[in-house]
Design a protein around this motif. Structure first.
Motif, PDB file in Angstrom:
ATOM      1  N   ALA A   1       0.943  -0.993   0.193  1.00 41.88           N
ATOM      2  CA  ALA A   1       0.033   0.017   0.013  1.00 41.88           C
ATOM      3  C   ALA A   1       1.044   1.152  -0.071  1.00 41.88           C
ATOM      4  CB  ALA A   1      -1.016   0.110   1.158  1.00 41.88           C
ATOM      5  N   MET A   2       2.196   1.264   0.519  1.00 39.48           N
ATOM      6  CA  MET A   2       2.890   2.453   0.539  1.00 39.48           C
ATOM      7  C   MET A   2       3.379   2.878  -0.648  1.00 39.48           C
ATOM      8  SD  MET A   2       5.049   1.715   4.022  1.00 39.48           S
ATOM      9  CE  MET A   2       6.103   2.986   3.680  1.00 39.48           C
ATOM     10  N   GLY A   3       3.523   1.645  -1.499  1.00 45.14           N
ATOM     11  CA  GLY A   3       4.165   2.048  -2.816  1.00 45.14           C
ATOM     12  C   GLY A   3       2.926   2.079  -3.876  1.00 45.14           C
ATOM     13  N   MET A   4       1.697   2.163  -3.583  1.00 43.65           N
ATOM     14  CA  MET A   4       0.711   2.082  -4.552  1.00 43.65           C
ATOM     15  C   MET A   4      -0.377   3.440  -4.065  1.00 43.65           C
ATOM     16  SD  MET A   4      -0.002  -1.909  -5.296  1.00 43.65           S
ATOM     17  CE  MET A   4      -1.109  -1.628  -6.320  1.00 43.65           C
ATOM     18  N   PRO A   5       0.070   4.618  -3.911  1.00 43.76           N
ATOM     19  CA  PRO A   5      -0.842   5.646  -3.257  1.00 43.76           C
ATOM     20  C   PRO A   5      -1.949   6.062  -4.194  1.00 43.76           C
ATOM     21  CG  PRO A   5       1.277   6.541  -4.232  1.00 43.76           C
ATOM     22  CD  PRO A   5       1.361   4.855  -4.268  1.00 43.76           C
ATOM     23  N   SER A   6      -2.051   5.709  -5.312  1.00 49.80           N
ATOM     24  CA  SER A   6      -3.219   6.011  -6.015  1.00 49.80           C
ATOM     25  C   SER A   6      -4.311   4.820  -6.004  1.00 49.80           C
ATOM     26  CB  SER A   6      -2.787   6.292  -7.550  1.00 49.80           C
ATOM     27  OG  SER A   6      -2.193   5.089  -8.090  1.00 49.80           O
ATOM     28  N   PHE A   7      -3.975   3.747  -5.200  1.00 56.01           N
ATOM     29  CA  PHE A   7      -4.978   2.720  -5.134  1.00 56.01           C
ATOM     30  C   PHE A   7      -5.563   2.608  -3.790  1.00 56.01           C
ATOM     31  CE2 PHE A   7      -2.218   1.347  -8.434  1.00 56.01           C
ATOM     32  CZ  PHE A   7      -2.961   0.628  -9.323  1.00 56.01           C
ATOM     33  N   ARG A   8      -6.770   2.215  -3.578  1.00 53.63           N
ATOM     34  CA  ARG A   8      -7.337   1.739  -2.621  1.00 53.63           C
ATOM     35  C   ARG A   8      -7.357   0.424  -2.279  1.00 53.63           C
ATOM     36  NH1 ARG A   8     -12.668   4.548  -0.713  1.00 53.63           N
ATOM     37  NH2 ARG A   8     -12.321   3.331   1.273  1.00 53.63           N
ATOM     38  N   ALA A   9      -7.168  -0.460  -1.199  1.00 54.20           N
ATOM     39  CA  ALA A   9      -7.166  -1.797  -1.041  1.00 54.20           C
ATOM     40  C   ALA A   9      -8.399  -2.360  -0.272  1.00 54.20           C
ATOM     41  CB  ALA A   9      -5.913  -2.192   0.185  1.00 54.20           C
ATOM     42  N   ALA A  10      -8.684  -3.300  -1.006  1.00 52.77           N
ATOM     43  CA  ALA A  10     -10.059  -4.214  -0.626  1.00 52.77           C
ATOM     44  C   ALA A  10      -9.689  -5.504  -0.071  1.00 52.77           C
ATOM     45  CB  ALA A  10     -11.057  -4.254  -1.644  1.00 52.77           C
TER      46      ALA A  10
ATOM     47  N   SER B   1      -7.685  -0.859  -6.342  1.00 52.56           N
ATOM     48  CA  SER B   1      -8.298  -0.423  -7.237  1.00 52.56           C
ATOM     49  C   SER B   1      -8.144   1.176  -7.293  1.00 52.56           C
ATOM     50  CB  SER B   1      -9.783  -0.602  -6.994  1.00 52.56           C
ATOM     51  OG  SER B   1     -10.487   0.140  -8.094  1.00 52.56           O
ATOM     52  N   ARG B   2      -7.827   1.639  -8.400  1.00 54.23           N
ATOM     53  CA  ARG B   2      -7.871   3.155  -8.609  1.00 54.23           C
ATOM     54  C   ARG B   2      -9.359   3.948  -8.751  1.00 54.23           C
ATOM     55  NH1 ARG B   2      -2.590   2.501 -12.271  1.00 54.23           N
ATOM     56  NH2 ARG B   2      -1.246   3.833 -10.901  1.00 54.23           N
ATOM     57  N   LEU B   3     -10.323   2.730  -9.176  1.00 50.98           N
ATOM     58  CA  LEU B   3     -11.706   3.134  -9.113  1.00 50.98           C
ATOM     59  C   LEU B   3     -12.425   3.108  -7.798  1.00 50.98           C
ATOM     60  CD1 LEU B   3     -12.367   1.321 -12.385  1.00 50.98           C
ATOM     61  CD2 LEU B   3     -11.844   3.747 -12.311  1.00 50.98           C
ATOM     62  N   PRO B   4     -13.489   3.808  -7.487  1.00 49.30           N
ATOM     63  CA  PRO B   4     -14.274   3.713  -6.349  1.00 49.30           C
ATOM     64  C   PRO B   4     -14.708   2.206  -5.840  1.00 49.30           C
ATOM     65  CG  PRO B   4     -14.928   5.568  -7.270  1.00 49.30           C
ATOM     66  CD  PRO B   4     -14.028   4.735  -8.243  1.00 49.30           C
ATOM     67  N   LEU B   5     -14.625   1.814  -4.678  1.00 53.47           N
ATOM     68  CA  LEU B   5     -14.817   0.637  -4.435  1.00 53.47           C
ATOM     69  C   LEU B   5     -16.370   0.477  -3.982  1.00 53.47           C
ATOM     70  CD1 LEU B   5     -11.568  -0.517  -2.164  1.00 53.47           C
ATOM     71  CD2 LEU B   5     -12.445  -1.350  -4.309  1.00 53.47           C
ATOM     72  N   GLU B   6     -17.148  -0.330  -4.659  1.00 51.21           N
ATOM     73  CA  GLU B   6     -18.538  -0.242  -4.262  1.00 51.21           C
ATOM     74  C   GLU B   6     -19.095  -1.477  -3.175  1.00 51.21           C
ATOM     75  OE1 GLU B   6     -20.526  -0.586  -8.202  1.00 51.21           O
ATOM     76  OE2 GLU B   6     -19.468   0.879  -9.109  1.00 51.21           O
ATOM     77  N   SER B   7     -18.553  -2.287  -3.056  1.00 50.84           N
ATOM     78  CA  SER B   7     -18.684  -3.498  -1.925  1.00 50.84           C
ATOM     79  C   SER B   7     -17.580  -4.434  -2.024  1.00 50.84           C
ATOM     80  CB  SER B   7     -20.191  -4.223  -2.252  1.00 50.84           C
ATOM     81  OG  SER B   7     -19.996  -4.743  -3.537  1.00 50.84           O
ATOM     82  N   THR B   8     -17.447  -5.214  -1.108  1.00 50.79           N
ATOM     83  CA  THR B   8     -16.461  -6.338  -0.819  1.00 50.79           C
ATOM     84  C   THR B   8     -17.224  -7.203  -0.006  1.00 50.79           C
ATOM     85  OG1 THR B   8     -14.741  -4.653  -1.123  1.00 50.79           O
ATOM     86  CG2 THR B   8     -14.011  -6.745   0.000  1.00 50.79           C
ATOM     87  N   ARG B   9     -16.937  -8.430  -0.343  1.00 52.67           N
ATOM     88  CA  ARG B   9     -17.035  -9.794   0.363  1.00 52.67           C
ATOM     89  C   ARG B   9     -16.200 -10.735   0.195  1.00 52.67           C
ATOM     90  NH1 ARG B   9     -20.151 -14.079  -1.734  1.00 52.67           N
ATOM     91  NH2 ARG B   9     -20.777 -13.631  -3.841  1.00 52.67           N
ATOM     92  N   TYR B  10     -15.983 -11.592   1.205  1.00 51.93           N
ATOM     93  CA  TYR B  10     -14.986 -12.696   1.203  1.00 51.93           C
ATOM     94  C   TYR B  10     -15.803 -14.173   1.239  1.00 51.93           C
ATOM     95  CZ  TYR B  10     -11.021 -15.800   2.273  1.00 51.93           C
ATOM     96  OH  TYR B  10     -10.048 -16.887   2.642  1.00 51.93           O
TER      97      TYR B  10
END
Length: 253
Positions: free
Chosen positions: A51-60, A76-85
């Motif tokens: 995550a430190m090296g990918m500042p333009s991304f958000r992690a799910a 993802s560089r795009l907005p995250l709408e939902s996440t499930r595992y």
């Protein structure tokens, strides 16, 4: 563009994890990929390094005690709408180690820009053979059956990527593709995705990592992380894949 890479499968000793992860993160940050699926991100330390090296991304990911559940994370560089595992099953086995390792595998489903993206990691077959009599066959069949059910619950378009640990042309994968109606972004011609240098003598590398799609058209697809770093060698024992995809005219499933 979507990309996938198993990041961690190197020996723990001497693997230069911090530096390798920094290099992997820098490569993805500089790439045109909008979504990156990574596997074997086993602890929060691993996650922070990426995550430190990918500042333009958000992690799910799905949090667990030690780190992301199943070791699967979607950036993802795009907005995250939902996440499930969804944890994948570990069928009963005479070998306790197989039951435990299988228990740790799962699929992360993230919704991004109206597209369902599945990031999966199946149990590794350390025997290197995939016959119906092999001890890994029942576990792989059960995990693929569960994954097919996950896919069946999704509307098109969807993308399924990750480390399947089963060669593309083996019957189990072909049955999975037939059941799910997913299409290989490489048209069945994916190059080997495990570094030959890390295989025992006499074993041949095969394509075991995939980008599979439904309701999307593949404009281009390529293997990445093929080259050795001058100071680190290979950044992973796997090669990565990336594909440029566009929405097709097909209807939702």
């Amino acid at each position: 563009m979507v990309a996938t890479l198993n990041t961690r499968g190197m020996p723990v000793k001497g693997s230069n994890l911090t530096v390798r992860y920094a290099e992997i993160a820098r490569a993805f940050e500089a790439s045109p990929a909008q979504v990156v699926n990574v596997q074997e991100v086993l602890t929060y330390y691993h996650l922070r390094r990426l995550a430190m090296g990918m500042p333009s991304f958000r992690a799910a990911y799905r949090p667990s005690l030690a780190g992301p559940a199943g070791g699967v994370v979607t950036f993802s560089r795009l907005p995250l709408e939902s996440t499930r595992y969804q944890r994948l099953p570990a069928p009963r086995s005479a070998e306790r180690s197989l039951r435990w390792r299988g228990f740790l595998k799962g699929a992360l489903v993230t919704r991004v820009a109206g597209v369902s993206i599945v990031n999966v990691h199946l149990l590794a077959n350390t025997d290197g053979t995939w016959s119906a009599s092999n001890r890994f066959h029942p576990i792989h069949r059960a995990q693929l059956t569960a994954l097919a059910q996950v896919v069946a619950e999704l509307s098109s378009p969807c993308i399924v990527t990750g480390d399947f640990n089963i060669p593309l042309q083996k019957p189990l994968v072909q049955e999975f593709l037939s059941t799910t109606k997913l299409t290989d972004a490489f048209g069945g011609e994916c190059a080997p995705t495990f570094q030959q240098a890390y295989l025992p003598a006499g074993m041949r590398s095969q394509c075991i990592d995939f980008i599979l799609t439904a309701g999307l058209t593949t404009e281009s697809a390529e293997v990445v992380f093929e080259e050795e770093s001058p100071t680190l060698g290979y950044l992973s024992d796997h090669l990565g894949l990336q594909a440029r995809l566009s929405r097709s005219a097909s209807k939702d499933r």
